[in-house]
Design a protein around this motif. Structure first.
Motif, PDB file in Angstrom:
ATOM      1  N   THR A  27       0.817  -1.218   0.000  1.00 27.25           N
ATOM      2  CA  THR A  27       0.000   0.000   0.000  1.00 27.25           C
ATOM      3  C   THR A  27       0.851   1.269   0.000  1.00 27.25           C
ATOM      4  OG1 THR A  27      -0.131   0.145   2.434  1.00 27.25           O
ATOM      5  CG2 THR A  27      -1.765  -1.248   1.311  1.00 27.25           C
ATOM      6  N   LEU A  28       2.173   1.130   0.023  1.00 26.32           N
ATOM      7  CA  LEU A  28       3.068   2.275   0.069  1.00 26.32           C
ATOM      8  C   LEU A  28       3.470   2.708  -1.342  1.00 26.32           C
ATOM      9  CD1 LEU A  28       3.188   1.360   3.027  1.00 26.32           C
ATOM     10  CD2 LEU A  28       5.654   1.754   2.991  1.00 26.32           C
ATOM     11  N   SER A  29       3.765   3.984  -1.490  1.00 26.20           N
ATOM     12  CA  SER A  29       4.307   4.485  -2.754  1.00 26.20           C
ATOM     13  C   SER A  29       5.746   3.990  -2.914  1.00 26.20           C
ATOM     14  CB  SER A  29       4.289   6.008  -2.774  1.00 26.20           C
ATOM     15  OG  SER A  29       5.227   6.527  -1.834  1.00 26.20           O
ATOM     16  N   GLY A  30       6.300   4.167  -4.121  1.00 29.06           N
ATOM     17  CA  GLY A  30       7.680   3.744  -4.351  1.00 29.06           C
ATOM     18  C   GLY A  30       8.661   4.451  -3.446  1.00 29.06           C
ATOM     19  N   GLY A  31       8.448   5.755  -3.236  1.00 29.76           N
ATOM     20  CA  GLY A  31       9.337   6.503  -2.358  1.00 29.76           C
ATOM     21  C   GLY A  31       9.245   6.044  -0.920  1.00 29.76           C
ATOM     22  N   GLN A  32       8.023   5.745  -0.464  1.00 29.09           N
ATOM     23  CA  GLN A  32       7.845   5.261   0.903  1.00 29.09           C
ATOM     24  C   GLN A  32       8.494   3.893   1.083  1.00 29.09           C
ATOM     25  OE1 GLN A  32       3.564   5.546   0.985  1.00 29.09           O
ATOM     26  NE2 GLN A  32       3.600   7.456   2.161  1.00 29.09           N
ATOM     27  N   GLN A  33       8.366   3.027   0.093  1.00 29.71           N
ATOM     28  CA  GLN A  33       8.996   1.707   0.176  1.00 29.71           C
ATOM     29  C   GLN A  33      10.516   1.832   0.251  1.00 29.71           C
ATOM     30  OE1 GLN A  33       7.702  -1.100  -2.802  1.00 29.71           O
ATOM     31  NE2 GLN A  33       5.537  -0.648  -2.481  1.00 29.71           N
ATOM     32  N   THR A  34      11.072   2.767  -0.517  1.00 31.27           N
ATOM     33  CA  THR A  34      12.518   2.969  -0.487  1.00 31.27           C
ATOM     34  C   THR A  34      12.970   3.473   0.879  1.00 31.27           C
ATOM     35  OG1 THR A  34      12.537   3.429  -2.860  1.00 31.27           O
ATOM     36  CG2 THR A  34      14.457   4.137  -1.593  1.00 31.27           C
ATOM     37  N   ARG A  35      12.163   4.335   1.514  1.00 32.84           N
ATOM     38  CA  ARG A  35      12.495   4.806   2.863  1.00 32.84           C
ATOM     39  C   ARG A  35      12.517   3.646   3.856  1.00 32.84           C
ATOM     40  NH1 ARG A  35      11.500  10.507   3.842  1.00 32.84           N
ATOM     41  NH2 ARG A  35      11.066  11.530   1.861  1.00 32.84           N
ATOM     42  N   VAL A  36      11.541   2.756   3.748  1.00 30.02           N
ATOM     43  CA  VAL A  36      11.502   1.594   4.644  1.00 30.02           C
ATOM     44  C   VAL A  36      12.717   0.702   4.395  1.00 30.02           C
ATOM     45  CG1 VAL A  36      10.206  -0.473   5.302  1.00 30.02           C
ATOM     46  CG2 VAL A  36       8.985   1.670   4.826  1.00 30.02           C
ATOM     47  N   ALA A  37      13.039   0.484   3.115  1.00 27.80           N
ATOM     48  CA  ALA A  37      14.192  -0.364   2.788  1.00 27.80           C
ATOM     49  C   ALA A  37      15.483   0.234   3.345  1.00 27.80           C
ATOM     50  CB  ALA A  37      14.295  -0.533   1.277  1.00 27.80           C
ATOM     51  N   LEU A  38      15.615   1.552   3.280  1.00 26.32           N
ATOM     52  CA  LEU A  38      16.801   2.208   3.821  1.00 26.32           C
ATOM     53  C   LEU A  38      16.903   2.000   5.325  1.00 26.32           C
ATOM     54  CD1 LEU A  38      19.230   4.172   3.760  1.00 26.32           C
ATOM     55  CD2 LEU A  38      17.563   6.045   3.972  1.00 26.32           C
ATOM     56  N   MET A  39      15.802   2.214   6.039  1.00 26.08           N
ATOM     57  CA  MET A  39      15.855   2.079   7.490  1.00 26.08           C
ATOM     58  C   MET A  39      16.067   0.628   7.909  1.00 26.08           C
ATOM     59  SD  MET A  39      15.882   5.132   8.196  1.00 26.08           S
ATOM     60  CE  MET A  39      16.072   4.927   9.969  1.00 26.08           C
ATOM     61  N   ARG A  40      15.489  -0.315   7.159  1.00 28.38           N
ATOM     62  CA  ARG A  40      15.746  -1.729   7.467  1.00 28.38           C
ATOM     63  C   ARG A  40      17.243  -2.021   7.354  1.00 28.38           C
ATOM     64  NH1 ARG A  40      13.127  -6.185   3.606  1.00 28.38           N
ATOM     65  NH2 ARG A  40      14.661  -5.246   2.194  1.00 28.38           N
ATOM     66  N   LEU A  41      17.855  -1.459   6.328  1.00 28.87           N
ATOM     67  CA  LEU A  41      19.279  -1.653   6.115  1.00 28.87           C
ATOM     68  C   LEU A  41      20.097  -1.032   7.240  1.00 28.87           C
ATOM     69  CD1 LEU A  41      21.252  -2.776   3.973  1.00 28.87           C
ATOM     70  CD2 LEU A  41      21.257  -0.504   2.933  1.00 28.87           C
ATOM     71  N   LEU A  42      19.767   0.202   7.623  1.00 28.93           N
ATOM     72  CA  LEU A  42      20.536   0.890   8.662  1.00 28.93           C
ATOM     73  C   LEU A  42      20.356   0.250  10.037  1.00 28.93           C
ATOM     74  CD1 LEU A  42      20.020   4.622   7.641  1.00 28.93           C
ATOM     75  CD2 LEU A  42      21.989   3.152   7.186  1.00 28.93           C
ATOM     76  N   LEU A  43      19.162  -0.291  10.298  1.00 23.74           N
ATOM     77  CA  LEU A  43      18.931  -0.925  11.596  1.00 23.74           C
ATOM     78  C   LEU A  43      19.748  -2.200  11.772  1.00 23.74           C
ATOM     79  CD1 LEU A  43      15.075  -0.449  12.092  1.00 23.74           C
ATOM     80  CD2 LEU A  43      16.931   0.739  13.259  1.00 23.74           C
ATOM     81  N   ALA A  44      20.207  -2.784  10.661  1.00 27.77           N
ATOM     82  CA  ALA A  44      21.068  -3.965  10.752  1.00 27.77           C
ATOM     83  C   ALA A  44      22.522  -3.582  11.078  1.00 27.77           C
ATOM     84  CB  ALA A  44      21.020  -4.756   9.452  1.00 27.77           C
ATOM     85  N   GLU A  45      22.791  -2.269  11.206  1.00 23.71           N
ATOM     86  CA  GLU A  45      24.096  -1.739  11.598  1.00 23.71           C
ATOM     87  C   GLU A  45      25.221  -2.205  10.677  1.00 23.71           C
ATOM     88  OE1 GLU A  45      24.752  -2.448  15.761  1.00 23.71           O
ATOM     89  OE2 GLU A  45      23.051  -1.215  16.360  1.00 23.71           O
ATOM     90  N   PRO A  46      25.131  -1.897   9.383  1.00 20.93           N
ATOM     91  CA  PRO A  46      26.223  -2.249   8.466  1.00 20.93           C
ATOM     92  C   PRO A  46      27.434  -1.359   8.697  1.00 20.93           C
ATOM     93  CG  PRO A  46      24.647  -0.851   7.332  1.00 20.93           C
ATOM     94  CD  PRO A  46      24.066  -1.137   8.710  1.00 20.93           C
ATOM     95  N   GLY A  47      28.573  -1.808   8.188  1.00 18.10           N
ATOM     96  CA  GLY A  47      29.779  -0.995   8.277  1.00 18.10           C
ATOM     97  C   GLY A  47      30.004  -0.150   7.044  1.00 18.10           C
ATOM     98  N   ALA A  48      29.268  -0.438   5.958  1.00 18.10           N
ATOM     99  CA  ALA A  48      29.380   0.312   4.711  1.00 18.10           C
ATOM    100  C   ALA A  48      28.090   0.118   3.923  1.00 18.10           C
ATOM    101  CB  ALA A  48      30.579  -0.154   3.891  1.00 18.10           C
ATOM    102  N   LEU A  49      27.788   1.079   3.040  1.00 21.05           N
ATOM    103  CA  LEU A  49      26.606   0.998   2.180  1.00 21.05           C
ATOM    104  C   LEU A  49      27.038   0.863   0.726  1.00 21.05           C
ATOM    105  CD1 LEU A  49      24.109   3.734   3.499  1.00 21.05           C
ATOM    106  CD2 LEU A  49      24.145   1.280   3.994  1.00 21.05           C
TER     107      LEU A  49
END
Length: 217
Positions: free
Chosen positions: A143-165
């Motif tokens: 139900t999310l727009s493409g931009g909203q989905q990308t925001r969720v994907a970004l935060m999911r990635l950052l919450l996993a605490e990577p050392g590099a993007l």
């Protein structure tokens, strides 16, 4: 045993070379400091995505690669992908369709030990609020727009605490307005967390927004 890179922090590509049969695609020897962005540009088939695959540990066996990848002083080239601590963002957000928005974020938090369910939920809700999606925890990603989905994907990635993007043209499917907003969000978050970023793109506007060095393949 290989010598460590000159500086232990950030992402170091130490004489990396990628070939396909007799064709040399990539030759790169660079260090990306924490919070900095290195943009790699080139046409389709030039080796941009193959470089990301090599760093992340997913390079197709059809390619031949040499050189080393170091992250914060640790040589990661021989580690399995799940142990390299690099986060990948692709052209599509790739949210799990069978999970709610919040459950997608909790998936990233599953790798972080020592937090109970209540703490993890609070962290996920704070992350959504941080990117303008307060109250979206129970929403269906469809139900999310493409931009909203990308925001969720970004935060999911950052919450996993990577050392590099590693960014594989994650803005290419968005319209111009959303694209500019998401670029600013991604690069500002990377700076806040001190993450080295490698962006591959064919769009000069992406490179300009990133603000760092540019390598053309």
């Amino acid at each position: 045993m290989a010598d460590p890179p000159p500086s232990p922090s950030g992402l170091k590509l130490d004489h990396v070379e990628i070939n396909l049969e007799t064709r040399r695609l990539v030759t790169l020897d660079r260090r990306i400091a924490p919070g900095d962005v290195l943009t790699v540009m080139g046409d389709s088939g030039s080796g941009k995505s193959s470089l990301l695959d090599f760093i992340a540990g997913f390079l197709d066996p059809a390619f031949r690669a040499t050189g080393q990848v170091w992250l914060d002083g640790t040589e990661i080239t021989t580690l399995p992908p799940q142990e390299r601590k690099v986060g990948l963002m692709f052209q599509a957000p790739l949210l799990f369709p069978h999970m709610s928005v919040g459950e997608n974020l909790l998936f990233g938090l599953n790798k972080i030990k020592g937090r109970d369910n209540g703490q993890r939920r609070a962290i996920a809700e704070d992350a959504l609020r941080d990117v303008g999606l307060a109250g979206f925890f129970d929403r269906d990603p469809a139900t999310l727009s493409g931009g909203q989905q990308t925001r969720v994907a970004l935060m999911r990635l950052l919450l996993a605490e990577p050392g590099a993007l590693l960014l594989d043209e994650p803005f290419s499917s968005l319209d111009q307005t959303r694209r500019a907003d998401l670029r600013n969000l991604v690069f500002s978050k990377a700076r806040e967390q001190g993450l080295p970023v490698l962006l591959v793109t064919h769009d000069p506007d992406d490179a300009e927004a990133a603000g760092g060095d540019v390598v053309r393949l």
